[in-house]
Design a protein around this motif. Structure first.
Motif, mmCIF file in Angstrom:
data_model
loop_
_atom_site.group_PDB
_atom_site.id
_atom_site.type_symbol
_atom_site.label_atom_id
_atom_site.label_comp_id
_atom_site.label_asym_id
_atom_site.label_seq_id
_atom_site.Cartn_x
_atom_site.Cartn_y
_atom_site.Cartn_z
ATOM 1 N N VAL A 185 48.840 38.640 44.410
ATOM 2 C CA VAL A 185 49.147 39.503 43.549
ATOM 3 C C VAL A 185 49.339 40.983 44.547
ATOM 4 O O VAL A 185 48.504 41.339 45.426
ATOM 5 C CB VAL A 185 48.043 39.679 42.510
ATOM 6 C CG1 VAL A 185 47.988 41.007 41.550
ATOM 7 C CG2 VAL A 185 48.083 38.373 41.739
ATOM 8 N N SER A 239 47.482 34.378 39.235
ATOM 9 C CA SER A 239 47.576 34.188 40.671
ATOM 10 C C SER A 239 47.586 32.847 41.111
ATOM 11 O O SER A 239 48.042 32.065 41.982
ATOM 12 C CB SER A 239 46.902 34.940 41.732
ATOM 13 O OG SER A 239 45.392 34.277 41.786
ATOM 14 N N ALA A 262 42.577 38.104 44.013
ATOM 15 C CA ALA A 262 44.096 38.174 43.212
ATOM 16 C C ALA A 262 45.019 38.263 44.280
ATOM 17 O O ALA A 262 46.164 37.783 44.722
ATOM 18 C CB ALA A 262 44.300 38.927 42.054
ATOM 19 N N TRP A 284 46.424 27.888 46.622
ATOM 20 C CA TRP A 284 45.672 28.847 45.788
ATOM 21 C C TRP A 284 44.267 28.900 46.382
ATOM 22 O O TRP A 284 43.883 27.767 46.433
ATOM 23 C CB TRP A 284 46.076 28.815 44.625
ATOM 24 C CG TRP A 284 45.148 29.800 43.614
ATOM 25 C CD1 TRP A 284 45.474 30.884 43.279
ATOM 26 C CD2 TRP A 284 43.727 29.779 42.925
ATOM 27 N NE1 TRP A 284 44.510 31.473 42.516
ATOM 28 C CE2 TRP A 284 43.584 31.038 42.695
ATOM 29 C CE3 TRP A 284 42.746 28.704 43.016
ATOM 30 C CZ2 TRP A 284 42.216 31.306 41.789
ATOM 31 C CZ3 TRP A 284 41.576 29.067 42.351
ATOM 32 C CH2 TRP A 284 41.182 30.112 41.730
#
Lengths: 127, 443, 585
Positions: free
Chosen positions: C262, C119, C257, C472
């Motif tokens: 994800v 991810s 994730a 992220w």
């Protein structure tokens, strides 16, 4: 004809071991520790009777089942019939202990009465 | 802000023991706070819809809810403070008594009190504790959990059930499940005699033709998602399974009625010594534990067969806790003196409660209740004798003694104190209180 | 069931030329002429019949010593049926026609950690899990130990990944908000003879790159662990050994994730792989077929079956059961370190021997056992296993069997080389195998995930631009745990939301609010077991006797299902069959 039967008395937690002797329809009970045992043993030897305690459905409450009891004993052989007759019973709050929720169960002359209080609450039943 | 509440007596638990304790404490003049984890008072009695409660206390066969309502009404009329859905997250003893951190939906509440009464009841033993093997599918329920599901939640746990154990709750559930339309295949008891009352064997199993298999146990559970069956096996006198007696039985439900254990986690955190036989706190005749200011009653002390006796010990604990708190207030915080003399129960007994008699302050004219269970079944007239200071104070012959059936007798504690005082000059062993069992000739 | 033989492994660190003739001779000599030995695309393949699972596994071990790429063990055991991968009852078109740059098969700790590593990249990623939750199988059925790395054979992937994973877990747990402790592991010497092995042990630790080790004298052991009553002759202390909650860590990895894009698809079982030339074109599932750029096989005990779906079955897995027991929380203070007293005479590369592990939650865990037994998902505990654990309990004088509150079994997926497989397929262009992740797989997971994700990204870079994902974030979704707050903090939390003040599980002090959080989380808990893994409700000494009905009520209310339809562990495990009053026909 003399018939001999043995039972565990269920009248109280003591659980006396009763011996019932039936001579020409007359029952003689021994092994009892109290007078209740005599009456119970004599009845048990001829036609067993039982109390019934169970629950009924509730609508309009967060509680789902209300405890109930039959107001008197009924033949042991009719308990499952009685249960089937109780299945459709539904109560709504408020209910007070002692309230009759089903009169004359199976025509046996006993009522189904509440054994708990059921107050109205704000929440809806979630069933 | 954290709320702080000071009171004389805190009662933990509002089942039959806690309700009786709270009522008795208020009636003795104490301010009382009751802490209850559920949404309604009554404890386990709320789910015990069957009757048979109150024979000793009221001379009536009440259902569980009816029995509980009597105490709940009494408590309501006395005006106790009851915290519902409340949990004790921390408990400690202090110079003035004890301090409890409680949590409920309003926040954290700090309770301080002169005395605390543990009326926390008991919990059920689990399948893991009796070492049943297999995967862990759905469909394995302790009897009390099944009772809650059926009687309170209105849920049917399965269609075909087998019961392991023959404790009273398991027997009661055999009848209850049958009445609700389930098929009950049998009750398997590892011991050679039933654990529950014989009247329950009669009215819960025999009435419905449910077999009671003695010296038989469940060795494995089958199924990985839902129970698909169990393996039963017969056991020998040492409770080892006998090879070749295994039987596979199709069922979707396994009900466990394999014993109860007093809840004593709070007792432990308060430093209360626990009896390894009862698994509950050791107490004196006033239900005072060995930790000053901590009282205990009901099934938290030892597992009773009758709610009536649970209530009785609750009354004693409540009254004693109120008196203790008042006495400390009067003496500026000093704890009343105790003179604890152990009660030595002989090898014939599983246990006896109370484990101690406090001879410093016997309650004038009041009788103390003693409870015991025999270790084995005695059917040929066992004699139980209680002695103090070498003097026999009570001797009673029992036509039958069975471990599942708790026995009770009363004794005047003044008489015990006098007997001990007279024996004081003799051997130290004469200062003991003993409970012995035997035949009349042997004693 | 077979207890592992004492014979040491034939595996050698120096690779040698595969020699089918020599292999066959040895297999025939040791395991009978009935076993057919062949070479199939670099692997050695065994066929024929064996009288027991133990004999089948033993033949596989023998075959592993001859330098082949893998051992494919097709020996049939009388009475043991080949297991079929069963799909969940769910059947819909949820995945039909979808496309993902990477599909990770398997939501255990390995698949979840790989998904989280992936991810970091701006790719479309799916994690497929056949159960109704992550961490249902091996990842929730182990002792939670993050091994130091000393026990693995030097030169193996196990050794390298373990030591690296051990270092990675602590910062990873800090990111995810998962508890991690490093109690260290004390290997007790049972005789002066084993104490004399210290230089050998130290040399092995050095070769594996283990982070620190010490020789403890008998008196040091007695001072550090006063409850050790076993006759000890000092110990070998490895301070880097740690513990964590394996299911909490797996859930946190999966949720992290998900927070980074994800897609975790539960109840989705891979039923086949559509090949197009040398590549996987489509992943077939019970919820429809999706296209995949890269497939990562992290299918745990089914990884060889999944490899077979891609025509790349170069290894077979065998199953090694392990049973652990958990003791009452009151045992927490009875020991400070992980304790074990292995019999070095009996030790070999396939087992570390088990011991006493102070878990991150504060119980003492005993185990695991190790025995070869068929059944990829056979978690039934057996009587003899507990007796085996008793020897560990005897090390600590404060412990006894009566403190056992529960026990459980897990199944380790093992290759016959007894090493991990972490590699790109040499036959399928877009497949990465992460297989045979037995112990110390949990400890190794973060390191394995880094490498497996890198391999997948390398493959993906062949068909798409691979850029780091912007924004992220390393953390997981944090839910409050009221019991760990100060009284004031707890009070303030309850004032904001009274559900945090209603205790539902009294053994573990879990509130309604925490259970609601678990049900409403991005990876929702939908069963009692899932609630238990996330919140500990039902994990205490009463085993859900009190909280089960209450958790059922909350689950039913929050997820809108009838009360009786609440399951223990997904479809087929309903706790009840219906309401009362409706059962009579």
């Amino acid at each position: 004809m003399i018939e001999l039967k043995e039972f565990t008395c269920i009248e109280c937690p003591r659980g006396c071991r009763l011996a019932v002797r039936i001579d020409s329809g007359v029952a003689t009970v021994s092994g009892n520790s109290c007078p209740k045992g005599v009456a119970w043993g004599a009845q048990e030897a001829v036609a067993p009777m039982r109390g019934l305690t169970t629950t009924v459905r509730i609508e309009g409450s967060s509680r789902r089942r209300l405890p109930v009891r039959a107001s008197g004993d009924m033949p042991l052989s009719r308990l499952l019939d009685a249960m089937a007759a109780i299945d459709p019973v539904v109560v709504r709050p408020p209910v007070r202990r002692g309230d009759v929720v089903l009169a004359d169960l199976l025509g046996l002359g006993v009522d189904l009465v509440a054994t708990d209080d059921l107050e109205a609450d704000a929440e809806r039943g979630a069933e | 802000m954290i709320r702080r509440v000071d009171t004389d007596v805190v009662v933990l638990g509002a089942g039959p023991a806690g309700l009786a304790a709270a009522c008795a404490a208020i009636e003795s003049g104490a301010r009382v706070v009751v802490v209850e984890r559920e949404e309604r008072v009554g404890g386990i009695l709320k789910q015990c819809v069957h009757d048979g409660f109150g024979v000793a206390r009221y001379g009536l066969k009440l259902t569980g809810p009816e029995y509980a309502l009597r105490d709940a009404d009494r408590l309501a009329s006395l005006g106790a403070v009851v915290m519902l859905e409340a949990f004790v997250s921390k408990a400690e003893r202090t110079d003035g008594g004890c301090r409890l951190a409680c949590v409920d939906r309003s926040g954290v509440v700090e309770l301080t009190a002169g005395a605390v009464v543990l009326a926390t009841g008991c919990r059920e033993r689990t399948d893991r504790q009796v070492f049943i093997h297999g995967d862990r599918p759905a469909g394995i329920f302790a009897a009390g959990l099944a009772q809650y599901m059926i009687n309170v939640q209105g849920l049917l746990p399965g269609r075909r059930a087998l019961i392991l154990g023959s404790g009273d709750i398991g027997l009661i559930m055999a009848r209850r499940m049958t009445l609700e339309g389930m098929e009950v295949l049998g009750a398997h008891e590892i011991k050679s005699e039933p654990s529950g009352l014989s009247r329950n064997v009669r009215q819960c199993l025999d009435d419905y033709g449910i077999p009671l298999e003695l010296s038989s146990t469940v060795t494995a559970v089958h199924g990985s998602r839902r129970v698909t069956g169990v393996t039963t096996a017969r056991v020998d006198a040492a409770m080892r399974t006998i090879p070749g007696t295994e039987r596979d039985i199709d069922c979707d439900t396994l009900i466990l009625s394999v014993g109860l254990i007093p809840e004593n986690e709070i007792a432990r955190s308060l430093g209360v010594p626990i009896d390894t036989a009862t698994k509950g706190p050791k107490v004196d005749q006033n239900m005072h534990t060995l930790a000053e200011g901590v009282f205990a009653c009901g099934n938290a002390v030892h597992v009773n067969d009758l709610a009536d006796y649970v209530s009785e010990s609750g009354e004693t604990a409540g009254r004693s806790a109120a008196a203790y708190a008042a006495s400390r207030l009067k003496t500026g915080g000093r704890a009343p003196e105790r003179r604890l003399t152990p009660l030595d129960a002989g090898p014939g007994f599983l246990y006896a409660v109370p484990q101690f008699v406090d001879l410093a302050a016997p309650r004038r004219g009041e009788l103390a209740a003693f409870y015991f269970r025999s270790r084995a079944t005695e059917t040929d007239g066992a004699v139980v004798r209680m002695s103090a200071g070498g003097t026999a104070l009570l001797e009673r012959r029992y036509p039958a003694l069975r471990p599942p059936e708790m026995e009770r007798f009363e004794l005047d504690t003044d008489a015990i104190a006098e007997a001990i005082a007279e024996g004081d000059t003799a051997m130290p062993s004469d200062r003991r209180i003993t409970l012995e069992m035997g035949r009349r000739s042997a004693l | 069931m077979l207890v592992i033989p004492r014979r040491i492994s034939h595996q050698e660190s120096r690779p040698r030329e595969p020699n089918a003739r020599k292999a066959a001779a040895r297999i025939h000599r040791l395991h009978g002429e009935g076993i057919a030995v062949s070479e199939a695309r670099g692997s050695i393949r065994l066929e024929g019949e064996a009288a027991s699972y133990g004999e089948k596994v033993a033949a596989g071990w023998t075959a592993a010593g001859f330098g082949f790429k893998g051992v494919v063990n097709d020996i049939v055991v009388a009475g043991v049926a080949e297991e079929r991968l069963e799909s969940p009852a769910v059947s819909d078109g949820l995945l039909e026609g979808a496309y993902f740059d990477v599909v990770v098969i398997g939501g255990g700790v390995i698949g979840s950690a790989i998904a989280r590593e992936l991810s970091r990249w701006d790719l479309s990623i799916a994690l497929l899990e056949k159960e109704c939750d992550v961490a249902v199988h091996t990842s929730s059925r182990n002792d939670g130990m993050i091994h130091d790395g000393f026990a693995a054979k030097p030169g193996t992937k196990k050794a390298a990944y373990n030591v690296r994973g051990n270092r990675l877990w602590e910062p990873l747990c800090a990111e995810l908000g998962v508890d991690f402790k490093r109690p260290g592991s004390l290997v007790l010497f049972r005789s002066p003879w084993s104490a004399a092995l210290y230089p050998v042990l130290a040399d092995r630790a050095r070769r594996n790159g283990v982070d620190g080790w010490e020789l403890w004298s008998r008196s040091r052991v007695a001072a550090e662990e006063p409850n050790v009553v076993a006759d000890q002759h000092g110990g070998f202390f490895l301070p880097s050994a740690g513990v964590l909650s394996p299911y909490k860590a797996t859930v946190a990895l999966a949720e992290s994730a998900m927070m980074n894009g994800v897609r975790v698809v539960l109840n989705s079982c891979v039923t086949g792989l559509d090949m197009d030339g040398g590549s996987i074109a489509r992943v077939l599932t019970n919820r429809g077929a999706c296209r995949a750029g890269v497939v990562v096989n992290a299918a745990g005990n089914w990884a060889d079956v999944v490899a077979g779906m891609a025509g790349d079955r170069f290894f077979s897995l065998h199953q090694r059961r392990g049973t652990d027991a958990i003791l009452d929380a009151s045992t927490a203070s009875s020991q400070r370190h992980i304790l074990g007293m292995p019999d070095f005479l009996r030790m070999h590369s396939r087992t570390k021997g088990g011991g006493l592990v102070p878990t991150v939650e504060g119980n003492v865990l005993v185990g695991p056992t190790a025995s070869e037994s068929p059944g990829r998902e056979d978690y039934a505990t057996r009587p003899g296993e507990l007796a085996e654990l008793e020897k560990h309990i005897r090390i600590n004088g404060e412990l006894s069997m009566s403190q056992v509150i529960t026990y459980f079994s897990g199944v380790r997926p093992c290759t016959y080389e007894e090493d991990f497989i972490v590699e790109k397929s040499d036959r399928v262009a877009n497949l990465v195998h992460v297989a045979g992740i037995q112990s110390p797989g949990l400890a190794s997971a973060p390191a394995i995930a880094e490498d497996a994700a890198r391999m997948a990204v390398e493959i993906a870079s062949g068909f798409t631009a691979t850029r780091p994902r912007s924004g992220w974030r390393p953390d997981g979704p944090a839910s409050p745990e009221p019991r760990r707050l100060s009284p004031d903090g707890r009070n303030a939390l309850i004032e904001r939301n009274p559900a945090y003040g209603r205790i539902v599980c009294r053994c573990e002090e879990v509130s309604e609010g925490e259970i609601v959080d678990a049900v409403r989380s991005s990876l929702p808990a939908t069963s009692l077991d899932a609630i238990k893994r996330r919140t500990r409700a039902g994990m205490g000494r009463c085993h859900g006797g009190f909280c089960t009905p209450r958790v059922m009520e909350i689950l039913a209310r929050e997820s809108g299902v009838p009360l009786w339809a609440v399951t223990k562990k997904g479809p087929g495990s309903e706790l009840c069959v219906g309401p009362t009053k409706g059962a009579r026909s």
